[in-house]
Design an enzyme around this catalytic site. Structure first.
Site, PDB file in Angstrom:
ATOM      1  N   SER A 151      -3.669  54.124  14.280  1.00 57.36           N
ATOM      2  CA  SER A 151      -3.857  53.011  15.227  1.00 57.36           C
ATOM      3  C   SER A 151      -4.463  53.581  16.131  1.00 57.36           C
ATOM      4  O   SER A 151      -4.075  54.755  16.630  1.00 57.36           O
ATOM      5  CB  SER A 151      -2.569  52.073  15.085  1.00 57.36           C
ATOM      6  OG  SER A 151      -2.724  51.404  16.447  1.00 57.36           O
ATOM      7  N   TYR A 164       6.416  51.277  17.189  1.00 59.58           N
ATOM      8  CA  TYR A 164       5.300  51.304  16.159  1.00 59.58           C
ATOM      9  C   TYR A 164       4.527  52.613  16.617  1.00 59.58           C
ATOM     10  O   TYR A 164       3.740  53.520  15.876  1.00 59.58           O
ATOM     11  CB  TYR A 164       4.638  49.938  16.443  1.00 59.58           C
ATOM     12  CG  TYR A 164       3.110  49.826  15.787  1.00 59.58           C
ATOM     13  CD1 TYR A 164       3.259  49.724  14.366  1.00 59.58           C
ATOM     14  CD2 TYR A 164       2.172  50.126  16.407  1.00 59.58           C
ATOM     15  CE1 TYR A 164       2.089  49.404  13.758  1.00 59.58           C
ATOM     16  CE2 TYR A 164       0.921  49.841  15.772  1.00 59.58           C
ATOM     17  CZ  TYR A 164       0.912  49.617  14.651  1.00 59.58           C
ATOM     18  OH  TYR A 164      -0.419  49.355  13.634  1.00 59.58           O
TER      19      TYR A 164
HETATM   20  P1  NAI Z   1      -0.825  43.507   6.466  1.00 62.53           P
HETATM   21  O1  NAI Z   1       0.681  43.295   7.161  1.00 62.53           O
HETATM   22  O2  NAI Z   1      -1.803  42.450   6.329  1.00 62.53           O
HETATM   23  O3  NAI Z   1      -0.823  44.598   5.179  1.00 62.53           O
HETATM   24  C1  NAI Z   1       0.231  45.473   5.240  1.00 62.53           C
HETATM   25  C2  NAI Z   1       0.529  45.751   3.625  1.00 62.53           C
HETATM   26  O4  NAI Z   1       1.282  46.958   3.830  1.00 62.53           O
HETATM   27  C3  NAI Z   1       1.192  44.598   3.043  1.00 62.53           C
HETATM   28  O5  NAI Z   1       0.451  44.326   2.067  1.00 62.53           O
HETATM   29  C4  NAI Z   1       2.644  45.086   2.889  1.00 62.53           C
HETATM   30  O6  NAI Z   1       3.254  44.561   1.750  1.00 62.53           O
HETATM   31  C5  NAI Z   1       2.306  46.472   2.678  1.00 62.53           C
HETATM   32  N1  NAI Z   1       3.602  47.427   2.832  1.00 62.53           N
HETATM   33  C6  NAI Z   1       4.323  46.672   4.240  1.00 62.53           C
HETATM   34  N2  NAI Z   1       5.584  47.870   3.892  1.00 62.53           N
HETATM   35  C7  NAI Z   1       5.367  48.612   2.719  1.00 62.53           C
HETATM   36  C8  NAI Z   1       6.301  49.690   2.088  1.00 62.53           C
HETATM   37  N3  NAI Z   1       7.341  49.874   2.579  1.00 62.53           N
HETATM   38  N4  NAI Z   1       5.654  50.036   0.940  1.00 62.53           N
HETATM   39  C9  NAI Z   1       4.477  49.270   0.502  1.00 62.53           C
HETATM   40  N5  NAI Z   1       3.625  48.641   1.000  1.00 62.53           N
HETATM   41  C10 NAI Z   1       4.402  48.296   2.226  1.00 62.53           C
HETATM   42  O7  NAI Z   1      -1.321  44.615   7.435  1.00 62.53           O
HETATM   43  P2  NAI Z   1      -2.804  45.192   8.261  1.00 62.53           P
HETATM   44  O8  NAI Z   1      -3.047  44.582   9.326  1.00 62.53           O
HETATM   45  O9  NAI Z   1      -3.788  45.257   7.093  1.00 62.53           O
HETATM   46  O10 NAI Z   1      -2.130  46.901   8.533  1.00 62.53           O
HETATM   47  C11 NAI Z   1      -2.660  48.025   7.536  1.00 62.53           C
HETATM   48  C12 NAI Z   1      -2.619  49.053   8.320  1.00 62.53           C
HETATM   49  O11 NAI Z   1      -3.279  49.119   9.214  1.00 62.53           O
HETATM   50  C13 NAI Z   1      -1.079  49.153   8.936  1.00 62.53           C
HETATM   51  O12 NAI Z   1      -0.847  50.592   8.629  1.00 62.53           O
HETATM   52  C14 NAI Z   1      -1.385  48.927  10.474  1.00 62.53           C
HETATM   53  O13 NAI Z   1      -0.191  49.544  11.200  1.00 62.53           O
HETATM   54  C15 NAI Z   1      -2.519  49.320  10.527  1.00 62.53           C
HETATM   55  N6  NAI Z   1      -3.342  48.930  11.580  1.00 62.53           N
HETATM   56  C16 NAI Z   1      -3.543  47.561  11.809  1.00 62.53           C
HETATM   57  C17 NAI Z   1      -4.015  46.909  12.721  1.00 62.53           C
HETATM   58  C18 NAI Z   1      -4.184  45.571  12.794  1.00 62.53           C
HETATM   59  O14 NAI Z   1      -4.525  45.132  14.170  1.00 62.53           O
HETATM   60  N7  NAI Z   1      -4.098  44.810  12.013  1.00 62.53           N
HETATM   61  C19 NAI Z   1      -4.414  47.934  14.260  1.00 62.53           C
HETATM   62  C20 NAI Z   1      -4.142  49.172  13.856  1.00 62.53           C
HETATM   63  C21 NAI Z   1      -3.570  49.789  12.618  1.00 62.53           C
END
Ligand code: NAI
Length: 260
Positions: A151, A164
């Site tokens: 991120s 985070y």
């Molecule tokens: P999201 O919440 O839509 O998807 C995250 C996924 O990770 C979910 O399907 C969830 O079930 C899964 N997950 C969470 N904990 C878990 C665990 N312990 N074991 C297995 N699966 C698990 O989130 P998003 O936004 O798509 O984020 C994806 C990645 O991108 C994350 O690492 C987040 O920190 C990173 N990110 C997101 C940003 C954003 O603005 N959306 C910005 C920068 C980084």
């Protein structure tokens, strides 16, 4: 010089890809896009219902996606996921460590032990579990590419999201160190560093903000909007192709110019 006019177009056809957190947001978009371009994809996620539904969507479109439940905080479950992917795909070329969580925005001194531990367990130790398993699979079979979804909070301050931010800075440290350690066995490690992307995670965080904070979040990028999942997944698809072959230990920012 290589015959530059005859280089193959960037593609991921036949690449064997494992992606964590592939049930939602950036992970789901990346899994579907890679599979639509001919990659064979395994999704690992703790959300069984959503994960199975994304896999079904890919299969219904004629592509190769399989789902397996995993909690990345559990080292044994991560080993089982990689074992499954190796059997299912016959090897691994690309691993995308994307599973992650945010936490309720709070000043650093108000974070509970649980807030802090959970961020580190999922976002940092979970990524390390998967990097360790990826090395075990790739080192003896010619190498591969590990893409960690960090991120911009891993590159700069993230006020009210300090745990985070600490976890994502940790992911950058792992990425850079591993890039040096495993280049000799042809495993590359890079990180993707998005700013605010319109996913369920960000919608959930923004729902807890007042209108002023929501506007500030949207306007944080000079482009004055949230990023779209497809803007991250297409960058991930390029990274997963052989065109990224000299990139190693890099933080690939996708932030609409926020850090410029
Ligand atoms: P999201 O919440 O839509 O998807 C995250 C996924 O990770 C979910 O399907 C969830 O079930 C899964 N997950 C969470 N904990 C878990 C665990 N312990 N074991 C297995 N699966 C698990 O989130 P998003 O936004 O798509 O984020 C994806 C990645 O991108 C994350 O690492 C987040 O920190 C990173 N990110 C997101 C940003 C954003 O603005 N959306 C910005 C920068 C980084």
């Amino acid at each position: 010089m290589t015959d530059i006019l005859n280089l193959p177009a960037s593609n991921v056809t036949g690449k064997r890809v494992l992606i964590t957190g592939g049930a939602s947001g950036i992970g789901a978009a990346s899994a579907l896009l890679l599979a639509s371009r001919g990659a064979k994809v395994v999704i690992g996620d703790m959300n069984e219902e959503l994960g199975a539904s994304i896999a079904r969507q890919g299969v219904d479109a004629g592509n190769s996606i399989t789902f397996k439940k995993v909690d990345v905080t559990n080292g044994d479950e991560v080993r089982a996921l990689f074992h499954f992917a190796m059997k299912e795909l016959g090897g691994l070329d690309v691993v995308i460590n994307n599973a992650g969580i945010d936490h309720n925005p709070k000043p650093m001194h108000e974070l509970s032990d649980d807030d802090f531990d959970r961020s580190i367990a999922v976002n940092l130790k979970g990524v390390w579990h998967c990097m360790r398993a990826a090395v075990a699979c790739m080192a003896g079979s010619g190498g591969g590419h590990v893409i960690n979804v960090a991120s911009i909070a891993g590159l700069r301050s993230a006020p009210l999201l300090s745990a985070y931010s600490a976890s994502k800075h940790g992911v950058m440290g792992l990425t850079k160190s591993a890039a040096h350690e495993y280049a000799r066995v042809n495993i590359r490690f890079n990180a993707v560093c998005p700013s605010f992307i319109d996913t369920p995670m960000v919608q959930n965080t923004m729902a807890k903000m007042d209108e002023r904070a929501q506007k500030a979040t949207i306007n944080a990028s000079p482009l004055r909007r949230l990023g779209k999942v497809e803007e991250v997944s297409s960058a991930i698809a390029w990274l997963a192709s052989d065109e990224s072959s000299f990139m190693n230990g890099h933080a690939f920012t996708l932030d609409g110019g926020m850090l410029a």
